[in-house]
Write a protein that holds these residues in place. Structure first.
Motif, PDB file in Angstrom:
ATOM      1  N   PHE A 108       0.840  -1.198   0.000  1.00 19.52           N
ATOM      2  CA  PHE A 108       0.000   0.000   0.000  1.00 19.52           C
ATOM      3  C   PHE A 108       0.872   1.244   0.000  1.00 19.52           C
ATOM      4  N   VAL A 109       0.291   2.328  -0.485  1.00 21.27           N
ATOM      5  CA  VAL A 109       0.966   3.627  -0.474  1.00 21.27           C
ATOM      6  C   VAL A 109      -0.011   4.677   0.025  1.00 21.27           C
ATOM      7  N   ARG A 110       0.527   5.760   0.540  1.00 21.91           N
ATOM      8  CA  ARG A 110      -0.292   6.878   0.999  1.00 21.91           C
ATOM      9  C   ARG A 110      -0.039   8.083   0.103  1.00 21.91           C
ATOM     10  N   ALA A 111      -1.088   8.856  -0.142  1.00 28.73           N
ATOM     11  CA  ALA A 111      -0.957  10.082  -0.928  1.00 28.73           C
ATOM     12  C   ALA A 111      -2.122  10.997  -0.592  1.00 28.73           C
ATOM     13  N   THR A 112      -2.036  12.247  -1.006  1.00 26.83           N
ATOM     14  CA  THR A 112      -3.062  13.226  -0.642  1.00 26.83           C
ATOM     15  C   THR A 112      -4.302  13.143  -1.519  1.00 26.83           C
ATOM     16  N   ASP A 113      -4.227  12.473  -2.646  1.00 25.85           N
ATOM     17  CA  ASP A 113      -5.411  12.326  -3.494  1.00 25.85           C
ATOM     18  C   ASP A 113      -5.389  10.965  -4.172  1.00 25.85           C
ATOM     19  N   ALA A 114      -6.570  10.541  -4.631  1.00 29.02           N
ATOM     20  CA  ALA A 114      -6.737   9.191  -5.164  1.00 29.02           C
ATOM     21  C   ALA A 114      -5.874   8.929  -6.397  1.00 29.02           C
ATOM     22  N   VAL A 115      -5.841   9.873  -7.331  1.00 28.56           N
ATOM     23  CA  VAL A 115      -5.114   9.665  -8.578  1.00 28.56           C
ATOM     24  C   VAL A 115      -3.620   9.499  -8.317  1.00 28.56           C
ATOM     25  N   THR A 116      -3.069  10.398  -7.500  1.00 28.54           N
ATOM     26  CA  THR A 116      -1.651  10.290  -7.149  1.00 28.54           C
ATOM     27  C   THR A 116      -1.359   8.966  -6.469  1.00 28.54           C
ATOM     28  N   SER A 117      -2.257   8.562  -5.585  1.00 28.09           N
ATOM     29  CA  SER A 117      -2.085   7.319  -4.846  1.00 28.09           C
ATOM     30  C   SER A 117      -2.085   6.106  -5.770  1.00 28.09           C
ATOM     31  N   VAL A 118      -3.005   6.090  -6.736  1.00 28.29           N
ATOM     32  CA  VAL A 118      -3.097   4.967  -7.660  1.00 28.29           C
ATOM     33  C   VAL A 118      -1.837   4.823  -8.496  1.00 28.29           C
ATOM     34  N   TYR A 119      -1.400   5.917  -9.101  1.00 26.08           N
ATOM     35  CA  TYR A 119      -0.228   5.840  -9.967  1.00 26.08           C
ATOM     36  C   TYR A 119       1.043   5.556  -9.165  1.00 26.08           C
ATOM     37  N   GLY A 120       1.093   6.058  -7.936  1.00 27.46           N
ATOM     38  CA  GLY A 120       2.236   5.761  -7.087  1.00 27.46           C
ATOM     39  C   GLY A 120       2.283   4.288  -6.721  1.00 27.46           C
ATOM     40  N   ALA A 121       1.110   3.736  -6.360  1.00 22.68           N
ATOM     41  CA  ALA A 121       1.038   2.318  -6.004  1.00 22.68           C
ATOM     42  C   ALA A 121       1.353   1.437  -7.200  1.00 22.68           C
ATOM     43  N   PHE A 122       0.810   1.795  -8.355  1.00 21.94           N
ATOM     44  CA  PHE A 122       1.012   0.998  -9.560  1.00 21.94           C
ATOM     45  C   PHE A 122       2.493   0.973  -9.954  1.00 21.94           C
ATOM     46  N   GLY A 123       3.123   2.128  -9.926  1.00 22.08           N
ATOM     47  CA  GLY A 123       4.536   2.204 -10.288  1.00 22.08           C
ATOM     48  C   GLY A 123       5.422   1.430  -9.335  1.00 22.08           C
ATOM     49  N   LYS A 124       5.161   1.577  -8.040  1.00 24.10           N
ATOM     50  CA  LYS A 124       5.964   0.882  -7.034  1.00 24.10           C
ATOM     51  C   LYS A 124       5.771  -0.625  -7.137  1.00 24.10           C
ATOM     52  N   PHE A 125       4.535  -1.050  -7.343  1.00 25.14           N
ATOM     53  CA  PHE A 125       4.217  -2.484  -7.390  1.00 25.14           C
ATOM     54  C   PHE A 125       4.856  -3.154  -8.602  1.00 25.14           C
ATOM     55  N   THR A 126       4.722  -2.544  -9.766  1.00 23.35           N
ATOM     56  CA  THR A 126       5.283  -3.159 -10.979  1.00 23.35           C
ATOM     57  C   THR A 126       6.803  -3.175 -10.932  1.00 23.35           C
TER      58      THR A 126
END
Length: 277
Positions: free
Chosen positions: A31-49
């Motif tokens: 999981f990742v934390r971010a201030t908004d949903a879009v940032t959080s999704v792309y951050g999680a996706f990038g880190k996971f892949t």
């Protein structure tokens, strides 16, 4: 078969998981934390892949759930992205992690949702039973207001030194009748015995106890209505010792088995990935 990605998008936290080989091989969730949903999704996706050495060509589809999924209105990096029911995801994830064929699944997040899930042949039937606004948000909100604590880590430390005898009214406090059919340690009134000598640690434990007991009793009522003896606890609150301890203490009194499976906090996102079946 290529990898299927599941993403659970919350208000400030996004969880992500993957399945390989026809959903038989689970890739460790994160999981990742971010201030908004879009940032959080792309951050999680990038880190996971990146952590799992996945290329875009390795991914078959992305299945999204959670309140924040409504903010994702276009494919992620051109991949096949679909939104799936959060309640179905909770049910599927709870049964997958517990390896049960039927149970009440409780998702303890900011608020709490209860799902009845059961396997029927090769499919899983899920039914949303309702829920309560009492959950992790309640725990943090009351802690911030009453004792000036706004982190789970600090709250958990304080609970370890707390004493409920200075906060809660128990059955044993109001009845000496040994024939009474309720365990004397059962709470009669949360904060009903709040003492002048109660310190912040006592109040912290009282808040955690009230949140857990409220959720536990709703789960007990739900289980009884379906004649089910097992409740699977999922969500972020499962990682907190003072919360888990309350459920353990109520098992014998109400004849319900509470299970916190491994990776319980990731049940919803795992269930989302399983919605591909």
């Amino acid at each position: 078969m290529k990898t299927v990605i599941g993403i659970d998008i919350g208000g400030s936290t996004t969880k992500i998981v993957g399945f390989k080989k026809n959903q038989k091989e689970l890739i460790e969730p994160l999981f990742v934390r971010a201030t908004d949903a879009v940032t959080s999704v792309y951050g999680a996706f990038g880190k996971f892949t990146m952590q799992n050495g996945l290329e875009l060509s390795d991914i078959d589809k992305v299945l999204m759930t959670g309140v924040g999924s409504s903010f994702i209105d276009r494919p992620i990096y051109g991949l096949d992205c679909r939104k799936v029911s959060e309640f179905e995801s909770v049910g599927l994830g709870g049964l997958y992690l517990s390896k049960l064929d039927e149970a009440i699944i409780v998702s303890m997040g900011t608020g709490t949702a209860l799902i009845h899930a059961r396997k029927i042949g090769d499919r899983t039937e899920t039914k949303y039973l309702g829920g309560t606004g009492v959950g992790g948000g309640t725990l943090l909100g009351l802690s911030r207001r009453m004792i000036g604590v706004d982190t789970i880590e600090h709250l958990e430390q304080m609970c370890e030194m707390g004493n409920l005898d200075n906060v809660d009214l128990r059955i044993k406090d109001i009845s000496a009748d040994e024939s009474f059919q309720i365990n004397g340690d059962i709470t009669a009134s949360n904060f009903g015995k709040l003492s002048d000598i109660a310190n912040k640690n006592d109040v912290a434990l009282g808040i955690a106890n009230m949140v857990a007991e409220t959720i536990a009793m709703l789960a007990v009522f739900a289980a009884r209505s379906f004649n089910v003896k097992t409740v699977v606890l999922t969500g972020n609150l499962t990682t907190l010792k003072p919360i888990a301890t309350v459920f353990e203490g109520l098992e014998e009194n109400f004849g319900i088995k509470f299970i916190i499976p491994e990776n319980a906090q990731f049940a919803t996102v795992i269930g989302a990935a399983l919605c591909n079946k």
